[in-house]
Design a protein around this motif. Structure first.
Motif, PDB file in Angstrom:
ATOM      1  N   LEU A 133       0.831  -1.210   0.000  1.00 35.87           N
ATOM      2  CA  LEU A 133       0.000   0.000   0.000  1.00 35.87           C
ATOM      3  C   LEU A 133       0.862   1.255   0.000  1.00 35.87           C
ATOM      4  O   LEU A 133       0.535   2.244  -0.640  1.00 35.87           O
ATOM      5  CB  LEU A 133      -0.929   0.010   1.225  1.00 35.87           C
ATOM      6  CG  LEU A 133      -2.245  -0.757   1.109  1.00 35.87           C
ATOM      7  CD1 LEU A 133      -3.020  -0.661   2.408  1.00 35.87           C
ATOM      8  CD2 LEU A 133      -3.083  -0.245  -0.046  1.00 35.87           C
ATOM      9  N   ASN A 134       1.972   1.181   0.697  1.00 39.11           N
ATOM     10  CA  ASN A 134       2.841   2.350   0.788  1.00 39.11           C
ATOM     11  C   ASN A 134       3.431   2.756  -0.563  1.00 39.11           C
ATOM     12  O   ASN A 134       3.883   3.876  -0.728  1.00 39.11           O
ATOM     13  CB  ASN A 134       3.971   2.087   1.785  1.00 39.11           C
ATOM     14  CG  ASN A 134       3.547   2.524   3.170  1.00 39.11           C
ATOM     15  OD1 ASN A 134       2.815   3.506   3.305  1.00 39.11           O
ATOM     16  ND2 ASN A 134       3.980   1.804   4.180  1.00 39.11           N
ATOM     17  N   GLY A 164     -16.795  -4.552   9.100  1.00 40.86           N
ATOM     18  CA  GLY A 164     -17.285  -3.188   9.285  1.00 40.86           C
ATOM     19  C   GLY A 164     -17.085  -2.673  10.692  1.00 40.86           C
ATOM     20  O   GLY A 164     -17.827  -1.804  11.161  1.00 40.86           O
ATOM     21  N   GLN A 165     -16.063  -3.200  11.391  1.00 42.55           N
ATOM     22  CA  GLN A 165     -15.821  -2.773  12.767  1.00 42.55           C
ATOM     23  C   GLN A 165     -14.759  -1.674  12.811  1.00 42.55           C
ATOM     24  O   GLN A 165     -13.729  -1.778  12.146  1.00 42.55           O
ATOM     25  CB  GLN A 165     -15.349  -3.952  13.619  1.00 42.55           C
ATOM     26  CG  GLN A 165     -16.468  -4.917  13.929  1.00 42.55           C
ATOM     27  CD  GLN A 165     -15.960  -6.203  14.549  1.00 42.55           C
ATOM     28  OE1 GLN A 165     -14.789  -6.541  14.415  1.00 42.55           O
ATOM     29  NE2 GLN A 165     -16.852  -6.911  15.212  1.00 42.55           N
ATOM     30  N   PRO A 166     -14.999  -0.621  13.610  1.00 38.30           N
ATOM     31  CA  PRO A 166     -14.026   0.462  13.727  1.00 38.30           C
ATOM     32  C   PRO A 166     -12.640  -0.041  14.155  1.00 38.30           C
ATOM     33  O   PRO A 166     -11.628   0.490  13.704  1.00 38.30           O
ATOM     34  CB  PRO A 166     -14.637   1.371  14.805  1.00 38.30           C
ATOM     35  CG  PRO A 166     -16.101   1.123  14.698  1.00 38.30           C
ATOM     36  CD  PRO A 166     -16.249  -0.326  14.331  1.00 38.30           C
ATOM     37  N   GLU A 167     -12.580  -1.097  14.996  1.00 41.96           N
ATOM     38  CA  GLU A 167     -11.271  -1.621  15.441  1.00 41.96           C
ATOM     39  C   GLU A 167     -10.480  -2.199  14.265  1.00 41.96           C
ATOM     40  O   GLU A 167      -9.251  -2.183  14.257  1.00 41.96           O
ATOM     41  CB  GLU A 167     -11.434  -2.715  16.505  1.00 41.96           C
ATOM     42  CG  GLU A 167     -12.276  -2.331  17.716  1.00 41.96           C
ATOM     43  CD  GLU A 167     -13.765  -2.329  17.420  1.00 41.96           C
ATOM     44  OE1 GLU A 167     -14.299  -3.391  17.040  1.00 41.96           O
ATOM     45  OE2 GLU A 167     -14.404  -1.261  17.560  1.00 41.96           O
ATOM     46  N   GLU A 168     -11.212  -2.761  13.290  1.00 38.51           N
ATOM     47  CA  GLU A 168     -10.534  -3.282  12.097  1.00 38.51           C
ATOM     48  C   GLU A 168     -10.047  -2.134  11.225  1.00 38.51           C
ATOM     49  O   GLU A 168      -9.024  -2.231  10.547  1.00 38.51           O
ATOM     50  CB  GLU A 168     -11.496  -4.127  11.256  1.00 38.51           C
ATOM     51  CG  GLU A 168     -11.997  -5.392  11.913  1.00 38.51           C
ATOM     52  CD  GLU A 168     -13.089  -6.051  11.080  1.00 38.51           C
ATOM     53  OE1 GLU A 168     -13.088  -7.281  10.984  1.00 38.51           O
ATOM     54  OE2 GLU A 168     -13.957  -5.333  10.519  1.00 38.51           O
ATOM     55  N   MET A 169     -10.827  -1.066  11.237  1.00 36.96           N
ATOM     56  CA  MET A 169     -10.542   0.059  10.358  1.00 36.96           C
ATOM     57  C   MET A 169      -9.317   0.846  10.806  1.00 36.96           C
ATOM     58  O   MET A 169      -8.569   1.358   9.960  1.00 36.96           O
ATOM     59  CB  MET A 169     -11.772   0.977  10.344  1.00 36.96           C
ATOM     60  CG  MET A 169     -11.644   2.175   9.450  1.00 36.96           C
ATOM     61  SD  MET A 169     -11.363   1.662   7.743  1.00 36.96           S
ATOM     62  CE  MET A 169     -12.604   2.573   6.946  1.00 36.96           C
ATOM     63  N   GLU A 170      -9.088   0.928  12.113  1.00 36.26           N
ATOM     64  CA  GLU A 170      -8.040   1.809  12.639  1.00 36.26           C
ATOM     65  C   GLU A 170      -6.654   1.589  12.024  1.00 36.26           C
ATOM     66  O   GLU A 170      -6.058   2.544  11.512  1.00 36.26           O
ATOM     67  CB  GLU A 170      -7.968   1.695  14.156  1.00 36.26           C
ATOM     68  CG  GLU A 170      -8.433   2.968  14.819  1.00 36.26           C
ATOM     69  CD  GLU A 170      -8.820   2.750  16.269  1.00 36.26           C
ATOM     70  OE1 GLU A 170      -8.016   2.115  16.986  1.00 36.26           O
ATOM     71  OE2 GLU A 170      -9.901   3.189  16.652  1.00 36.26           O
ATOM     72  N   PRO A 171      -6.123   0.349  12.029  1.00 34.72           N
ATOM     73  CA  PRO A 171      -4.792   0.164  11.432  1.00 34.72           C
ATOM     74  C   PRO A 171      -4.762   0.443   9.933  1.00 34.72           C
ATOM     75  O   PRO A 171      -3.779   0.969   9.411  1.00 34.72           O
ATOM     76  CB  PRO A 171      -4.453  -1.303  11.719  1.00 34.72           C
ATOM     77  CG  PRO A 171      -5.702  -1.950  12.170  1.00 34.72           C
ATOM     78  CD  PRO A 171      -6.641  -0.891  12.634  1.00 34.72           C
ATOM     79  N   LEU A 172      -5.848   0.107   9.242  1.00 39.52           N
ATOM     80  CA  LEU A 172      -5.918   0.386   7.806  1.00 39.52           C
ATOM     81  C   LEU A 172      -5.912   1.890   7.558  1.00 39.52           C
ATOM     82  O   LEU A 172      -5.193   2.403   6.693  1.00 39.52           O
ATOM     83  CB  LEU A 172      -7.184  -0.253   7.217  1.00 39.52           C
ATOM     84  CG  LEU A 172      -7.472   0.034   5.753  1.00 39.52           C
ATOM     85  CD1 LEU A 172      -6.345  -0.464   4.851  1.00 39.52           C
ATOM     86  CD2 LEU A 172      -8.795  -0.608   5.323  1.00 39.52           C
ATOM     87  N   LEU A 173      -6.705   2.571   8.368  1.00 33.48           N
ATOM     88  CA  LEU A 173      -6.809   4.028   8.246  1.00 33.48           C
ATOM     89  C   LEU A 173      -5.450   4.694   8.443  1.00 33.48           C
ATOM     90  O   LEU A 173      -5.095   5.636   7.735  1.00 33.48           O
ATOM     91  CB  LEU A 173      -7.821   4.537   9.278  1.00 33.48           C
ATOM     92  CG  LEU A 173      -8.328   5.956   9.126  1.00 33.48           C
ATOM     93  CD1 LEU A 173      -9.000   6.155   7.771  1.00 33.48           C
ATOM     94  CD2 LEU A 173      -9.313   6.286  10.244  1.00 33.48           C
ATOM     95  N   SER A 174      -4.682   4.179   9.396  1.00 32.72           N
ATOM     96  CA  SER A 174      -3.385   4.800   9.673  1.00 32.72           C
ATOM     97  C   SER A 174      -2.459   4.692   8.453  1.00 32.72           C
ATOM     98  O   SER A 174      -1.638   5.576   8.215  1.00 32.72           O
ATOM     99  CB  SER A 174      -2.738   4.185  10.917  1.00 32.72           C
ATOM    100  OG  SER A 174      -2.218   2.919  10.617  1.00 32.72           O
ATOM    101  N   VAL A 175      -2.603   3.630   7.665  1.00 33.78           N
ATOM    102  CA  VAL A 175      -1.810   3.519   6.429  1.00 33.78           C
ATOM    103  C   VAL A 175      -2.371   4.466   5.371  1.00 33.78           C
ATOM    104  O   VAL A 175      -1.620   5.194   4.712  1.00 33.78           O
ATOM    105  CB  VAL A 175      -1.830   2.062   5.885  1.00 33.78           C
ATOM    106  CG1 VAL A 175      -1.041   1.964   4.584  1.00 33.78           C
ATOM    107  CG2 VAL A 175      -1.267   1.101   6.913  1.00 33.78           C
ATOM    108  N   LEU A 176      -3.689   4.463   5.221  1.00 35.21           N
ATOM    109  CA  LEU A 176      -4.316   5.261   4.158  1.00 35.21           C
ATOM    110  C   LEU A 176      -4.037   6.749   4.317  1.00 35.21           C
ATOM    111  O   LEU A 176      -3.739   7.437   3.342  1.00 35.21           O
ATOM    112  CB  LEU A 176      -5.828   5.004   4.113  1.00 35.21           C
ATOM    113  CG  LEU A 176      -6.277   3.600   3.694  1.00 35.21           C
ATOM    114  CD1 LEU A 176      -7.797   3.488   3.741  1.00 35.21           C
ATOM    115  CD2 LEU A 176      -5.761   3.241   2.297  1.00 35.21           C
TER     116      LEU A 176
END
Ligand SMILES: [Fe+2]
Ligand SMILES: [Fe+2]
Length: 235
Positions: free
Chosen positions: A23-24, A43-55
């Motif tokens: 992704l980087n 669709g859980q916010p906990e799953e989203m957090e690490p992905l979001l930090s990359v995005l």
């Protein structure tokens, strides 16, 4: 403009290592990054957090539509808030313009294709179901009519055509998209349509009017040789 596009990351923290490095690379290879739905697996916010930090660290505009998995825990509003706060453009019947390229996006919905398209007839339950598909087509119409750019890109989760779901079991075609979306695309005109959801579909197709449609589900991209996690389009 170079557009990197993917879909169906179905991200869980366990998948972080596998996706992180690739992704980087987006920032070196593309001007924008499109993710066409199904970001976290449940669709859980906990799953989203690490992905979001990359995005958010990609330093290119990230354009997202939600997928059905993003609704699974009924936390879609929280996911949208998290992404929007991070500067991600979440398209939900809305548009985003950068340079001379306009992006119109919405999730889309199921319903079927061509003669198999379910219509609002009979029981109220069927009408409600069909209505949800019509509402998504109307949202796409609204988003596309906002575009004033020379180039136009449509981002959906569900497929607007049957050709790019080909490869899936025929029995589930009606649950993979709706040709109502393609009718809108053809009416307004576009240079490129991107979608996901059909994990075992085909990469390339086109609408009746000849507008190119590409299924960028990550499963299809990873099945290529060499495997990739996004595909680059020039518009
Ligand atoms: Fe998916
Ligand atoms: Fe999906």
């Amino acid at each position: 403009m170079r557009i990197a596009a993917t879909a169906d990351l179905h991200f869980t923290p366990q998948r972080f290592g596998a996706l992180h490095d690739q992704l980087n690379r987006v920032r070196d290879e593309a001007d924008v990054f499109v993710v066409a739905g199904d970001l976290p697996n449940f669709g859980q916010p906990e799953e989203m957090e690490p992905l979001l930090s990359v995005l958010v660290r990609l330093r290119v505009p990230v354009i997202v539509v939600l997928g059905n998995h993003d609704y699974e825990c009924n936390k879609q509003d929280e996911l949208i808030r998290m992404m929007t706060t991070g500067g991600i453009k979440v398209l939900d019947g809305s548009s985003y313009q950068r340079d001379d390229v306009g992006f119109a996006g919405t999730k889309g919905f199921v319903g079927g294709f061509g003669r198999g398209l379910l219509t609002a007839f009979g029981e109220p339950e069927v009408k409600t179901f069909v209505r949800a598909g019509i509402d998504e087509a109307v949202k796409l119409e609204r988003a596309m009519s906002q575009l004033r750019t020379r180039k136009r890109v449509v981002v959906l989760h569900y497929s607007p055509i049957a050709a790019t779901v080909d490869g899936e079991a025929r029995e589930i075609y009606p649950f993979l998209g709706s040709s109502r979306l393609a009718e809108v695309v053809d009416r307004h005109g576009a240079d490129l349509v991107l979608h996901g959801h059909a994990h075992n579909g085909k990469s390339d197709g086109s609408t009746t009017a000849g507008i190119p449609v590409h299924n960028v589900a990550i499963t299809l991209l990873q099945a290529q040789n060499p495997p990739v996690i996004y595909r680059i389009f020039d518009v």
